[in-house]
Design a protein around this motif. Sequence first.
Motif, short mmCIF file in Angstrom:
data_model
loop_
_atom_site.label_atom_id
_atom_site.label_comp_id
_atom_site.label_asym_id
_atom_site.label_seq_id
_atom_site.Cartn_x
_atom_site.Cartn_y
_atom_site.Cartn_z
N ALA A 61 0.76 -1.25 0.04
CA ALA A 61 0.11 0.02 0.05
C ALA A 61 0.69 1.28 0.11
O ALA A 61 0.69 2.09 -0.69
CB ALA A 61 -0.90 -0.11 1.14
N ASN A 62 2.07 1.23 0.76
CA ASN A 62 2.84 2.48 0.80
C ASN A 62 3.51 2.78 -0.61
O ASN A 62 3.78 3.82 -1.06
CB ASN A 62 3.90 2.27 1.89
N VAL A 63 3.88 1.50 -1.00
CA VAL A 63 4.62 1.84 -2.18
C VAL A 63 3.77 2.08 -3.48
O VAL A 63 3.89 3.01 -4.17
CB VAL A 63 5.26 0.36 -2.64
N HIS A 64 2.50 1.74 -3.57
CA HIS A 64 1.36 2.07 -4.53
C HIS A 64 1.24 3.65 -4.21
O HIS A 64 0.79 4.14 -5.17
CB HIS A 64 0.05 1.18 -4.05
N GLU A 65 1.16 4.20 -2.85
CA GLU A 65 0.93 5.42 -2.60
C GLU A 65 1.97 6.26 -3.50
O GLU A 65 1.70 7.39 -3.83
CB GLU A 65 0.62 5.58 -1.16
N LEU A 66 3.09 5.98 -3.29
CA LEU A 66 4.38 6.58 -3.47
C LEU A 66 4.60 6.71 -4.97
O LEU A 66 4.57 7.71 -5.45
CB LEU A 66 5.64 6.07 -2.83
N VAL A 67 4.13 5.45 -5.75
CA VAL A 67 4.38 5.47 -7.20
C VAL A 67 2.97 6.51 -7.63
O VAL A 67 3.37 7.29 -8.50
CB VAL A 67 4.12 4.03 -7.71
N ALA A 70 4.15 10.11 -7.32
CA ALA A 70 5.23 10.34 -8.47
C ALA A 70 4.68 10.52 -9.62
O ALA A 70 5.06 11.53 -10.51
CB ALA A 70 6.15 9.38 -8.34
N LEU A 71 3.70 9.62 -10.06
CA LEU A 71 3.21 9.99 -11.35
C LEU A 71 2.20 11.17 -11.41
O LEU A 71 2.40 11.96 -12.40
CB LEU A 71 2.24 8.62 -11.73
N GLU A 72 1.79 11.43 -10.37
CA GLU A 72 0.93 12.66 -10.58
C GLU A 72 1.79 13.94 -10.53
O GLU A 72 1.43 14.63 -11.44
CB GLU A 72 -0.01 12.84 -8.98
N LYS A 73 2.96 13.86 -9.70
CA LYS A 73 3.95 14.79 -9.90
C LYS A 73 4.41 15.14 -11.26
O LYS A 73 4.74 16.24 -11.69
CB LYS A 73 5.02 14.62 -8.98
N LEU A 74 4.67 14.06 -11.82
CA LEU A 74 5.22 14.07 -13.30
C LEU A 74 4.20 14.27 -14.30
O LEU A 74 4.50 14.37 -15.46
CB LEU A 74 5.73 12.63 -13.59
N ASN A 75 3.03 14.46 -13.78
CA ASN A 75 1.76 14.51 -14.70
C ASN A 75 1.86 13.48 -15.84
O ASN A 75 1.54 13.75 -16.94
CB ASN A 75 2.02 16.01 -15.28
N ALA A 76 2.24 12.33 -15.57
CA ALA A 76 2.29 11.22 -16.41
C ALA A 76 0.78 10.49 -16.41
O ALA A 76 0.17 10.31 -15.58
CB ALA A 76 3.16 10.07 -15.81
N PRO A 77 0.56 10.05 -17.76
CA PRO A 77 -0.67 9.27 -17.75
C PRO A 77 -0.90 8.00 -17.05
O PRO A 77 0.28 7.34 -16.99
CB PRO A 77 -0.89 9.10 -19.33
N VAL A 78 -2.02 7.73 -16.48
CA VAL A 78 -2.10 6.54 -15.78
C VAL A 78 -2.71 5.42 -16.73
O VAL A 78 -3.50 5.76 -17.77
CB VAL A 78 -2.60 6.73 -14.41
N ARG A 79 -2.86 4.28 -16.06
CA ARG A 79 -3.57 3.35 -17.03
C ARG A 79 -5.18 3.82 -17.42
O ARG A 79 -5.75 3.45 -18.46
CB ARG A 79 -3.66 1.96 -16.13
N ALA A 80 -5.69 4.17 -16.64
CA ALA A 80 -7.31 4.94 -16.79
C ALA A 80 -7.24 5.84 -17.88
O ALA A 80 -8.04 5.68 -18.58
CB ALA A 80 -7.61 5.32 -15.56
N ASP A 81 -6.31 6.70 -18.06
CA ASP A 81 -6.09 7.77 -19.04
C ASP A 81 -6.03 7.00 -20.43
O ASP A 81 -6.54 7.23 -21.38
CB ASP A 81 -4.97 8.57 -18.80
N MET A 82 -5.11 6.02 -20.22
CA MET A 82 -4.56 5.36 -21.64
C MET A 82 -5.83 4.33 -22.14
O MET A 82 -6.18 4.28 -23.30
CB MET A 82 -3.55 4.32 -21.54
N LYS A 83 -6.74 3.88 -20.99
CA LYS A 83 -7.98 3.18 -21.29
C LYS A 83 -8.98 3.93 -22.07
O LYS A 83 -9.58 3.65 -22.99
CB LYS A 83 -8.48 2.37 -20.12
#
Length: 119
Positions: A61-67, A70-83
């Motif tokens: 859970a901690n690793v999931h939250e950190l990742v 980090a993705l939000e900070k980088l403004n990187a697309p997530v799986r939901a966006d790609m879907k």
Amino acid sequence: MLESLKQKIDKGVDYAFMTTEKVAKAAKDLAREHNLTKEEARKVMDYLVQKSDETRKNLEANVHELVKAALEKLNAPVRADMKKLEERIKKLEASGKTPVKSKVIAEKKPVTGKKKRVK
């Protein structure tokens, strides 16, 4: 005696990463080392497995939250966006409509050769 053993086990982070086989072996070793009965040894093993699972879940859970952060900070697309994009593309392809083409700016080619001198 069993409680002091549990406290020692709580301190061991290594147990969180053990497989069930390794937990069983560790419980047997602890039971032998502390002269525990079979019932006490079984309780120790159950306790080890429980603590291992709890620690693993907390770590995940901690690793999931950190990742995620980090993705939000980088403004990187997530799986939901790609879907969502994939679904949109499928709908466009099925409808037969062509997507709007973006204008491509022609690249300027570097000038090669001699430059003319101005007098």
